[in-house]
Design a protein around this motif. Sequence first.
Motif, short mmCIF file in Angstrom:
data_model
loop_
_atom_site.label_atom_id
_atom_site.label_comp_id
_atom_site.label_asym_id
_atom_site.label_seq_id
_atom_site.Cartn_x
_atom_site.Cartn_y
_atom_site.Cartn_z
N MET A 82 74.71 14.14 22.69
CA MET A 82 74.36 15.03 21.57
C MET A 82 73.18 15.95 21.92
O MET A 82 72.77 16.77 21.11
CB MET A 82 74.05 14.22 20.32
CG MET A 82 75.19 13.34 19.85
SD MET A 82 76.76 14.23 19.72
CE MET A 82 77.81 12.95 19.00
N GLU A 83 72.62 15.78 23.12
CA GLU A 83 71.66 16.73 23.70
C GLU A 83 70.47 17.04 22.80
O GLU A 83 69.93 18.14 22.80
CB GLU A 83 72.39 18.02 24.09
CG GLU A 83 73.48 17.80 25.12
CD GLU A 83 74.31 19.04 25.39
OE1 GLU A 83 74.24 19.99 24.57
OE2 GLU A 83 75.03 19.06 26.40
N GLY A 84 70.04 16.07 22.00
CA GLY A 84 68.86 16.25 21.18
C GLY A 84 69.10 17.00 19.88
O GLY A 84 68.17 17.26 19.12
N ARG A 85 70.36 17.41 19.62
CA ARG A 85 70.78 17.97 18.32
C ARG A 85 69.89 19.12 17.84
O ARG A 85 69.53 19.21 16.67
CB ARG A 85 70.83 16.87 17.24
CG ARG A 85 71.61 15.63 17.64
CD ARG A 85 71.81 14.66 16.50
NE ARG A 85 70.61 14.24 15.83
CZ ARG A 85 69.80 13.27 16.25
NH1 ARG A 85 70.06 12.62 17.37
NH2 ARG A 85 68.72 12.94 15.55
N ASP A 86 69.56 20.03 18.74
CA ASP A 86 68.76 21.18 18.37
C ASP A 86 69.57 22.09 17.44
O ASP A 86 70.80 22.05 17.42
CB ASP A 86 68.35 21.96 19.62
CG ASP A 86 67.19 22.91 19.38
OD1 ASP A 86 66.59 22.87 18.29
OD2 ASP A 86 66.90 23.70 20.30
N THR A 87 68.87 22.92 16.66
CA THR A 87 69.52 23.89 15.79
C THR A 87 69.25 25.30 16.32
O THR A 87 68.09 25.71 16.36
CB THR A 87 69.00 23.80 14.35
OG1 THR A 87 69.15 22.47 13.86
CG2 THR A 87 69.76 24.76 13.44
N PRO A 88 70.27 26.05 16.75
CA PRO A 88 71.68 25.65 16.91
C PRO A 88 71.92 25.08 18.30
O PRO A 88 71.15 25.36 19.23
CB PRO A 88 72.40 26.98 16.73
CG PRO A 88 71.46 27.99 17.34
CD PRO A 88 70.07 27.50 17.01
N SER A 89 72.98 24.31 18.46
CA SER A 89 73.31 23.78 19.78
C SER A 89 74.69 23.16 19.75
O SER A 89 75.23 22.82 18.69
CB SER A 89 72.28 22.72 20.24
OG SER A 89 72.41 21.54 19.47
N ARG A 90 75.23 22.97 20.95
CA ARG A 90 76.52 22.28 21.09
C ARG A 90 76.42 20.85 20.58
O ARG A 90 77.32 20.35 19.91
CB ARG A 90 76.94 22.29 22.56
CG ARG A 90 78.29 21.68 22.85
CD ARG A 90 78.54 21.60 24.34
NE ARG A 90 77.84 20.46 24.92
CZ ARG A 90 78.39 19.27 25.15
NH1 ARG A 90 79.66 19.06 24.82
NH2 ARG A 90 77.70 18.29 25.68
N ASP A 348 69.68 17.14 12.50
CA ASP A 348 69.18 17.83 13.70
C ASP A 348 67.97 17.10 14.25
O ASP A 348 67.34 16.27 13.59
CB ASP A 348 68.81 19.27 13.37
CG ASP A 348 67.60 19.36 12.43
OD1 ASP A 348 67.62 18.71 11.37
OD2 ASP A 348 66.63 20.07 12.76
N HIS A 349 67.60 17.45 15.48
CA HIS A 349 66.35 17.01 16.08
C HIS A 349 65.80 18.18 16.90
O HIS A 349 66.10 19.33 16.59
CB HIS A 349 66.56 15.74 16.88
CG HIS A 349 65.28 15.04 17.26
ND1 HIS A 349 64.28 14.77 16.35
CD2 HIS A 349 64.81 14.60 18.46
CE1 HIS A 349 63.27 14.18 16.96
NE2 HIS A 349 63.56 14.08 18.25
N VAL A 350 65.02 17.92 17.93
CA VAL A 350 64.29 19.00 18.61
C VAL A 350 64.86 19.37 19.97
O VAL A 350 64.23 20.11 20.74
CB VAL A 350 62.79 18.67 18.72
CG1 VAL A 350 62.17 18.54 17.35
CG2 VAL A 350 62.55 17.39 19.53
N GLY A 351 66.05 18.86 20.31
CA GLY A 351 66.74 19.36 21.50
C GLY A 351 66.29 18.74 22.80
O GLY A 351 66.07 17.53 22.90
N MET A 352 66.13 19.59 23.81
CA MET A 352 65.79 19.14 25.15
C MET A 352 64.54 19.85 25.65
O MET A 352 64.30 21.01 25.32
CB MET A 352 66.95 19.40 26.11
CG MET A 352 68.21 18.62 25.78
SD MET A 352 69.53 18.81 27.02
CE MET A 352 70.10 20.47 26.65
N ALA A 353 63.76 19.15 26.46
CA ALA A 353 62.56 19.74 27.05
C ALA A 353 62.96 20.75 28.11
O ALA A 353 63.90 20.54 28.87
CB ALA A 353 61.68 18.65 27.65
N LYS A 354 62.25 21.85 28.15
CA LYS A 354 62.54 22.89 29.13
C LYS A 354 61.69 22.68 30.38
O LYS A 354 60.56 22.23 30.31
CB LYS A 354 62.26 24.27 28.54
CG LYS A 354 63.14 24.60 27.34
CD LYS A 354 62.79 25.95 26.76
CE LYS A 354 63.67 26.27 25.56
NZ LYS A 354 63.32 27.59 24.96
#
Length: 569
Positions: A82-90, A348-354
């Motif tokens: 789920m790749e951190g469920r960022d908004t928006p994201s796959r 949602d959550h905060v996604g992935m670290a860059k």
Amino acid sequence: MAGAMAVSQPSGNAQVKREKAKPSGAAAQGKQDKTKPAPTPAPQERQEAAKPATTPEQFGNVEAITAAQLKEWLYVVASDDMEGRDTPSRGLDLTAKFIADHLSQCGVKPGGDDGTYFQKFALTSRRVTPELTIASVNGQGFKLGEDFIAEPAQGQASGRIVYVSHGYMIRAKDIDAYQGVDVKGKIMLAVEGFPRGVSFQDIRGKKAGEEYDSPETYARAHGARGVIYIPSSSTLTFWQNRHKFSLSPSRMRLERPQQGGLNIPIIYASEKMVKAILDGEKLDYETIRKQAAEGALGEGFDLGAGKQASFNVNAKIDMAITQNVVGVIEGVDPLLKKEYVAIGAHYDHVGMAKNAEGDRIFNGADDDGSGTVATLAIAQALAKSPERPKRSIIFVWHAGEEKGLWGSEFFTTNPTVPIEQIVTQLNIDMIGRSKKEGDNNPANKDLTGPNALYVIGSKMMSTDLGNLSEEVNNSYLKLAFNYKYDDPNDSERFFYRSDHFNYAKKGVPIIFYFSGVHEDYHGLADTADKIDYQKMEKVARTVFAMMWRLANAPARPKVDKPLSPQETN
């Protein structure tokens, strides 16, 4: 849950190098197997599940909610897939489909757009494009970046110019820059910044067009063609930074309807351009700068009829579509089924670290995977119940909470059921962690124990709701309710930091269920193996019991303590 100021960003520093703890026991299959459901608890683990002192017949199918089911679902929702469920994201879209599929399987009615479970909304990012972004004064051309910088709002303006001083109207302070000035059909020239003795706090929570106006809101509402700012010293100091920023895609934002009239172009003029605009007028650039420094700007006036300005801002808008997930279970009472108890969580959550090495995924098991699957378990238990409540129940999984409560703002502004028919909103955000005995980590000092819970807002708007909440808890699982964050002086401001707040702003009484922040809040180690599933079961059952009582109560909770205008803003 959203961080302070309603905006949280993934961290790319030291945290990203910390390895996630692997699930224990049979769940410890390695990172590649984190999407697999957790194993069914052994008999001994099942015996430890939360059991009330008496069978809660008065709360419907509440005991259908189990720790085992919550665990199985959370290992999916908080998986790396789920790749951190960022908004928006796959990953967010995959999670939305996971929720919708389960709602469909258990017979929950779609409550979104066009007979689906999804309520779509748009997010936009804007940037200035240099091509065709031009400006001139009396035929003299000026160059973007060197002579002026632009806000990324598409538009063209040309015509006469009217000087409007600081351009503010603040009714409470008897400030009005527009006395004797007509801006219709003209370009406004305003000095950037608040007038002396005024700050953002003076307009925070106030209504534009009635209690105050900024240059932009006044220009849109009164037919001005555009705004040219005489820049502040700060803008002059960071001129190139601001220009480069305007050319880069802005952070995605919720697309909101434009208020106060049509969109207008806005530019900031360099000293060279301002001097050209004021050449031959009764005030020159040096005089205005001196007045601004002394906080004594003069009155507005029309520039000479022969002074004409023209500028065009070319902006690119990138759009993405995301969604809330909405399901409805209709009540059985012919009249009361037109009212709704709302249960919600943000998925949602905060996604992935860059630009990080190793583990980059912020799995968000507690924040707010715990609320996501608890809400799903409540929906399934109610859908499979042989008995239905009198009122209807609407379940909403909000997107974009971490970015600024986007999903709940959109839903409460564009509700799929009449907002005035929602009798209460029960918000579940971070209910999965428990403070262990002997834990002296300062980051866990406010984390609740296995049988304790923060209950926020239950008494803030409605005495009826607060009393019913305590009655339900005392007659069932008897969790230790903590009202610490109802304190109006709460420095964490949790009442304003999750989706329930947008419902409260609309006059809907709310309860926010929350177990507290901890050492892994918005960190890479917020993973499914650290969740107290027995506690999640107790909390989810408590919320179900409260929902059941609300849905069958003869009257809706009365709002006897509505939020003040300052609180709603």
